[in-house]
Design a protein around this motif. Structure first.
Motif, mmCIF file in Angstrom:
data_model
loop_
_atom_site.group_PDB
_atom_site.id
_atom_site.type_symbol
_atom_site.label_atom_id
_atom_site.label_comp_id
_atom_site.label_asym_id
_atom_site.label_seq_id
_atom_site.Cartn_x
_atom_site.Cartn_y
_atom_site.Cartn_z
ATOM 1 N N VAL A 5 0.840 -1.203 0.000
ATOM 2 C CA VAL A 5 0.000 0.000 0.000
ATOM 3 C C VAL A 5 0.868 1.244 0.000
ATOM 4 O O VAL A 5 0.623 2.195 -0.752
ATOM 5 C CB VAL A 5 -0.948 -0.009 1.218
ATOM 6 N N VAL A 6 1.953 1.214 0.807
ATOM 7 C CA VAL A 6 2.838 2.383 0.869
ATOM 8 C C VAL A 6 3.446 2.646 -0.505
ATOM 9 O O VAL A 6 3.437 3.777 -1.011
ATOM 10 C CB VAL A 6 3.940 2.159 1.919
ATOM 11 N N PHE A 7 3.929 1.577 -1.141
ATOM 12 C CA PHE A 7 4.518 1.730 -2.473
ATOM 13 C C PHE A 7 3.493 2.264 -3.463
ATOM 14 O O PHE A 7 3.795 3.119 -4.297
ATOM 15 C CB PHE A 7 5.057 0.391 -2.978
ATOM 16 N N VAL A 11 3.708 5.528 -5.702
ATOM 17 C CA VAL A 11 3.702 5.504 -7.167
ATOM 18 C C VAL A 11 2.618 6.433 -7.713
ATOM 19 O O VAL A 11 2.839 7.157 -8.691
ATOM 20 C CB VAL A 11 3.503 4.062 -7.674
ATOM 21 N N VAL A 12 1.450 6.427 -7.052
ATOM 22 C CA VAL A 12 0.367 7.283 -7.550
ATOM 23 C C VAL A 12 0.752 8.751 -7.424
ATOM 24 O O VAL A 12 0.493 9.557 -8.328
ATOM 25 C CB VAL A 12 -0.947 6.977 -6.802
ATOM 26 N N PHE A 13 1.417 9.113 -6.325
ATOM 27 C CA PHE A 13 1.858 10.503 -6.183
ATOM 28 C C PHE A 13 2.896 10.849 -7.238
ATOM 29 O O PHE A 13 2.849 11.928 -7.822
ATOM 30 C CB PHE A 13 2.410 10.751 -4.773
ATOM 31 N N LEU A 14 3.831 9.919 -7.475
ATOM 32 C CA LEU A 14 4.836 10.143 -8.526
ATOM 33 C C LEU A 14 4.157 10.399 -9.867
ATOM 34 O O LEU A 14 4.548 11.269 -10.629
ATOM 35 C CB LEU A 14 5.720 8.912 -8.657
ATOM 36 N N CYS A 27 5.951 4.312 -14.798
ATOM 37 C CA CYS A 27 5.229 4.475 -13.541
ATOM 38 C C CYS A 27 3.941 3.653 -13.567
ATOM 39 O O CYS A 27 3.606 2.976 -12.593
ATOM 40 C CB CYS A 27 4.916 5.949 -13.378
ATOM 41 N N LEU A 28 3.240 3.696 -14.708
ATOM 42 C CA LEU A 28 2.002 2.933 -14.844
ATOM 43 C C LEU A 28 2.280 1.448 -14.701
ATOM 44 O O LEU A 28 1.563 0.725 -13.998
ATOM 45 C CB LEU A 28 1.374 3.223 -16.202
ATOM 46 N N ALA A 29 3.367 0.988 -15.353
ATOM 47 C CA ALA A 29 3.687 -0.439 -15.289
ATOM 48 C C ALA A 29 3.982 -0.853 -13.859
ATOM 49 O O ALA A 29 3.525 -1.902 -13.395
ATOM 50 C CB ALA A 29 4.873 -0.743 -16.196
ATOM 51 N N SER A 30 4.726 -0.010 -13.114
ATOM 52 C CA SER A 30 5.054 -0.425 -11.750
ATOM 53 C C SER A 30 3.815 -0.410 -10.873
ATOM 54 O O SER A 30 3.648 -1.269 -9.993
ATOM 55 C CB SER A 30 6.156 0.460 -11.172
ATOM 56 N N GLN A 31 2.928 0.530 -11.153
ATOM 57 C CA GLN A 31 1.672 0.556 -10.401
ATOM 58 C C GLN A 31 0.883 -0.735 -10.629
ATOM 59 O O GLN A 31 0.387 -1.351 -9.672
ATOM 60 C CB GLN A 31 0.876 1.768 -10.868
ATOM 61 N N SER A 32 0.802 -1.166 -11.896
ATOM 62 C CA SER A 32 0.077 -2.408 -12.180
ATOM 63 C C SER A 32 0.797 -3.600 -11.572
ATOM 64 O O SER A 32 0.156 -4.577 -11.160
ATOM 65 C CB SER A 32 -0.057 -2.603 -13.682
ATOM 66 N N LEU A 33 2.142 -3.532 -11.519
ATOM 67 C CA LEU A 33 2.912 -4.630 -10.927
ATOM 68 C C LEU A 33 2.545 -4.800 -9.457
ATOM 69 O O LEU A 33 2.388 -5.927 -8.974
ATOM 70 C CB LEU A 33 4.405 -4.337 -11.078
ATOM 71 N N ILE A 34 2.361 -3.671 -8.776
ATOM 72 C CA ILE A 34 1.984 -3.763 -7.361
ATOM 73 C C ILE A 34 0.612 -4.426 -7.235
ATOM 74 O O ILE A 34 0.391 -5.266 -6.365
ATOM 75 C CB ILE A 34 1.981 -2.359 -6.731
ATOM 76 N N ILE A 35 -0.321 -4.048 -8.136
ATOM 77 C CA ILE A 35 -1.651 -4.669 -8.107
ATOM 78 C C ILE A 35 -1.519 -6.167 -8.353
ATOM 79 O O ILE A 35 -2.172 -6.986 -7.679
ATOM 80 C CB ILE A 35 -2.564 -4.045 -9.185
ATOM 81 N N ASP A 119 -6.578 0.657 4.876
ATOM 82 C CA ASP A 119 -5.575 1.351 4.057
ATOM 83 C C ASP A 119 -5.767 1.052 2.580
ATOM 84 O O ASP A 119 -5.586 1.925 1.739
ATOM 85 C CB ASP A 119 -4.177 0.935 4.485
ATOM 86 N N ILE A 120 -6.134 -0.197 2.281
ATOM 87 C CA ILE A 120 -6.273 -0.553 0.870
ATOM 88 C C ILE A 120 -7.450 0.191 0.259
ATOM 89 O O ILE A 120 -7.374 0.687 -0.872
ATOM 90 C CB ILE A 120 -6.454 -2.073 0.712
ATOM 91 N N ILE A 121 -8.567 0.273 1.012
ATOM 92 C CA ILE A 121 -9.731 0.996 0.471
ATOM 93 C C ILE A 121 -9.361 2.451 0.227
ATOM 94 O O ILE A 121 -9.664 3.020 -0.836
ATOM 95 C CB ILE A 121 -10.934 0.903 1.436
ATOM 96 N N ALA A 122 -8.655 3.054 1.199
ATOM 97 C CA ALA A 122 -8.259 4.453 1.024
ATOM 98 C C ALA A 122 -7.367 4.598 -0.199
ATOM 99 O O ALA A 122 -7.536 5.530 -0.997
ATOM 100 C CB ALA A 122 -7.543 4.954 2.270
ATOM 101 N N ALA A 123 -6.439 3.639 -0.380
ATOM 102 C CA ALA A 123 -5.530 3.719 -1.525
ATOM 103 C C ALA A 123 -6.301 3.589 -2.828
ATOM 104 O O ALA A 123 -6.016 4.290 -3.809
ATOM 105 C CB ALA A 123 -4.467 2.636 -1.428
ATOM 106 N N SER A 124 -7.325 2.703 -2.845
ATOM 107 C CA SER A 124 -8.047 2.533 -4.107
ATOM 108 C C SER A 124 -8.904 3.753 -4.404
ATOM 109 O O SER A 124 -9.047 4.146 -5.565
ATOM 110 C CB SER A 124 -8.876 1.257 -4.098
ATOM 111 N N ILE A 125 -9.466 4.388 -3.355
ATOM 112 C CA ILE A 125 -10.206 5.636 -3.599
ATOM 113 C C ILE A 125 -9.253 6.692 -4.147
ATOM 114 O O ILE A 125 -9.583 7.422 -5.094
ATOM 115 C CB ILE A 125 -10.895 6.126 -2.306
ATOM 116 N N LEU A 126 -8.024 6.733 -3.573
ATOM 117 C CA LEU A 126 -7.012 7.668 -4.079
ATOM 118 C C LEU A 126 -6.748 7.421 -5.557
ATOM 119 O O LEU A 126 -6.698 8.354 -6.360
ATOM 120 C CB LEU A 126 -5.716 7.486 -3.280
ATOM 121 N N MET A 127 -6.635 6.121 -5.923
ATOM 122 C CA MET A 127 -6.335 5.813 -7.324
ATOM 123 C C MET A 127 -7.479 6.211 -8.244
ATOM 124 O O MET A 127 -7.263 6.778 -9.325
ATOM 125 C CB MET A 127 -6.025 4.327 -7.493
ATOM 126 N N ILE A 128 -8.722 5.919 -7.821
ATOM 127 C CA ILE A 128 -9.878 6.252 -8.667
ATOM 128 C C ILE A 128 -9.933 7.755 -8.904
ATOM 129 O O ILE A 128 -10.044 8.237 -10.040
ATOM 130 C CB ILE A 128 -11.185 5.756 -8.003
#
Lengths: 209, 500
Positions: A5-7, A11-14, A27-35, A119-128
């Motif tokens: 979640v931290v990563f 990545v989303v902020f980057l 950046c997009l690829a690494s974000q998907s890699l984390i998913i 934390d995960i829900i918050a992160a996914s709302i951040l991503m959306i």
């Protein structure tokens, strides 16, 4: 999982800071890699096996390899294009992302107090929300595609947490749709480069009223 | 020969996709392609005719992935009719567009194969939307329609069509992603309240709706409404609709307006049936009525100042979708039935209007209505169909739209929303004045711009006359045609939440 979640948030902020197209794709690829890692983690906790690992494998194949690959290929063709304006909205989108993170935690606290995957829900709302803001605030076609995939990743992550993914057939269909969507967008963007000599979407303002 | 229901469904679902793959290879000669296209659509339409006449409304058909009840058959009927009309008008249209002298696509060779492949694929996906039994697969299919039709909207790859397509894909995909979120929430509701068996199966969910958490259901419904509402073209999310409808090739505009948007309404209805018992009628009814009226109200001023002929038709489509959603929100049997009938009438009339508009654009070499005059003397046959279609879409008696609009307005008074009904009537009157003002200018007067002569051929005139006549007969004589009446009554019962 906490590290993931931290990563992810990092990545989303980057993503909101980047103006270089190639770096945005990495950046997009690494974000998907984390998913994908999150998918594998969930699959392993269900005892492995092909059925449990399939979402992770598909994410790896479609979102980490194919989609960034296609966009990367497209970016390679975008040399010496007519430059319209620099990304002046970078600071706005970073600030918006910070607000969305606070908002995400506020929503979680209000709606589902004390839930496990807070934390995960918050992160996914951040991503959306960040995906949406990238699509609205930025003008480059590639960055808008990146925003769209970020949005989709966020919804996928939320689904992963709330319902442990969708039924298998539906999941396959969703992956197919994302795949075709990116193909269509890549076709449109390369056509846009031919017709307008740029991929800046702010030149397209003829249709009104 | 005797076909069972499942045979007929597989014929309907297999033929278009086979033809689409064959024509995508681009190896057939132009004539073979045109005739195969007609043959495919005619076979599908024949299968559909057998299906409609032999379908027993009390015993829906279901297997592992498909589910067919009266509502799905009604939607199949609408899409299938347009499919047939598309196949029989496409040759005339493509011949004109690829004409060596003036056609827009003359610079590109052999685009027919690609056009047919995409169009048949598009229609096939819409068939899939209305026959699958799974809410998740419905979502997948709706998103797929956006992607396939995006390539059709951008088919000419002009600057404006690229702009329209970019907007279309971006706005609709975001909207549809929100609908995915809503679908995930419905799945979450199922997992927590009903159990993991039959994931997202519509029939199973509809039979086990008791005991759904109302707060969560409301949350899910908001996302679904906004998501599929974007695809329908409801007012604040309608930005893509006039652009996509006006920039697409005329045949595609007809299919987009006639069948795609009502597919989104269909999926919304399926979701509403599941969530209705726990949310309650008031909330859904309020949302539907508000957004329906708002859509009509948003369309009226744009029609008044419009110059582009196809954009005017696109705003008229918005008005009709607003009317349908408002009719859905009334929740009285009369309005539900009228809404389904309106889908049918609007599809038929709007397809013929878009086709005529495409012809007018080629005859006069412009799509600016201010530069088109004297149609009556220059292109009498086109003028006739243009007048009939416009009179029809505005809700004047000979064409079927009159009946369905009339019943929906009547539904407003039945459901005890008289003021909303009066407001809707005023808005429709505004629409009528706006459109008639432009159309009458096109009819009369001295032609300042020489037209290239009458382009309407025999086949397309016959198809268009057939569409308008079918709409007239089916709506005016509905109570006399037992098959259609039975189908429509049962479909309306399903819309209002009666599951078999």
């Amino acid at each position: 999982m906490d590290y993931l979640v931290v990563f992810l948030v990092l990545v989303v902020f980057l993503q909101t800071r980047i103006t270089n197209l190639r770096r945005a794709v990495i950046c997009l690829a690494s974000q998907s890699l984390i998913i994908a890692c999150a998918c594998f983690w969930l699959g392993l906790s269900h005892g492995g096996g092909l059925h449990a690992m399939l979402p992770g494998l598909l994410t790896l194949a479609v979102k980490v390899i194919f989609i960034p690959g296609a966009v990367w290929h497209l970016v390679g063709k975008l040399t010496n294009e007519r430059e319209i304006l620099s990304e002046s909205n970078v600071n706005y989108s970073t600030m918006a992302a910070a607000l969305f993170l606070v908002l995400g935690y506020a929503i979680v606290e209000r709606l589902l107090p004390g839930s496990v995957g807070r934390d995960i829900i918050a992160a996914s709302i951040l991503m959306i929300m960040t995906g949406l803001s990238l699509m609205v605030l930025r003008k480059r076609a590639i960055i808008q595609i990146v925003g769209l995939i970020t949005l989709e990743n966020g919804i996928y992550l939320l689904g992963l947490l709330m319902t442990e993914g969708l039924p298998l057939v539906v999941e396959l269909g969703v992956f197919l749709d994302v795949l075709i969507a990116v193909v269509v967008l890549v076709i449109l963007t390369s056509r846009m480069r031919l017709s307008f000599m740029t991929t800046d979407t702010s030149v397209m303002k003829k249709l009104k009223g | 020969m005797n076909f069972s229901i499942s045979d007929l469904i597989y014929i309907i679902l297999l033929l278009p996709v086979i033809f689409s793959l064959v024509s995508a290879t681009n190896m057939l000669s132009r004539n073979v392609l045109h005739w195969l296209n007609r043959l495919t659509a005619t076979c599908v339409a024949a299968a559909l005719f057998l299906l409609v006449t032999s379908f027993d409304v009390n015993t829906p058909y279901g297997d592992e992935y498909l589910y067919l009840d009266a509502l799905s058959v009604w939607m199949l009927l609408i899409i299938g009719t347009l499919y047939l009309a598309f196949a029989w008008t496409s040759k005339a249209y493509l011949d004109r567009d690829t004409n060596k002298r003036y056609g827009y696509l003359r610079r590109f060779g052999r685009l027919e194969g690609r056009f047919y492949a995409l169009s048949h694929m598009f229609v096939w996906i819409m068939f899939v939307v209305v026959t699958v039994n799974n809410l998740g697969l419905m979502w997948v299919a709706i998103e797929a329609t956006t992607l396939v039709s995006a390539l059709l909207v951008a088919f000419k790859f002009t600057r404006t069509s690229l702009e329209a397509t970019w907007k279309y894909v971006m706005v609709c995909t975001v909207g549809i992603c929100l609908a995915l979120l809503g679908t995930i929430l419905v799945y979450y509701i199922q997992l927590t309240n009903i159990g993991p068996a039959n994931p997202l199966n519509w029939l199973y969910l509809a039979q086990h709706v008791d005991g759904i958490d109302p707060a969560m259901a409301k949350f899910a419904f908001c996302f679904l409404f906004v998501g599929y509402g974007t695809k329908v073209g409801l007012a604040p999310m309608h930005a893509w609709l006039p652009d996509a409808h006006s920039e697409a090739p005329a045949l595609t505009s007809g299919l987009l307006s006639g069948s795609l948007c009502i597919c989104a309404i269909y999926v919304l209805i399926r979701n509403i049936i599941i969530l209705l018992p726990s949310i309650g009628v008031d909330f859904i009814s309020g949302l539907c009525l508000f957004f329906g009226l708002f859509t009509v109200a948003a369309a009226v001023p744009f029609v008044l100042v419009q110059r582009d002929v196809k954009r005017m038709l696109a705003y008229s489509s918005m008005e009709n979708f607003g009317l349908m959603v408002a009719g859905l929100g009334l929740f009285v049997p009369m309005a539900a039935q009228a809404m389904l009938l309106h889908m049918f009438n609007h599809a038929l009339v709007k397809y013929s209007l878009f086709y005529t508009a495409g012809t007018i654009m080629e005859e006069f070499g412009t799509k600016n209505m201010m530069r088109i005059h004297g149609m009556m003397t220059q292109t009498p046959r086109t003028a006739l169909f243009w007048l009939l279609g416009i009179v029809g879409i505005l809700g004047m008696p000979p064409i079927g739209v009159f009946f369905s609009k009339f019943y929906i307005i009547f539904g407003f008074f039945q459901a005890e929303h008289p003021w909303l009904g009066i407001l809707m009537l005023l808005l429709l009157a505004g629409m009528l004045i706006g459109i008639l003002y432009h159309v009458m200018r096109m009819f009369g007067g001295q032609a300042k711009r020489k037209s290239s002569g009458e382009l309407f051929g025999f086949v397309d005139s016959a198809v268009l006359a057939g569409l308008l006549l079918f709409s007239c007969v089916a709506s005016a004589g509905l109570s006399e045609i037992a098959v259609l009446n039975n189908l429509l009554t049962h479909a309306a019962q399903i819309v209002l939440g009666g599951v078999y």
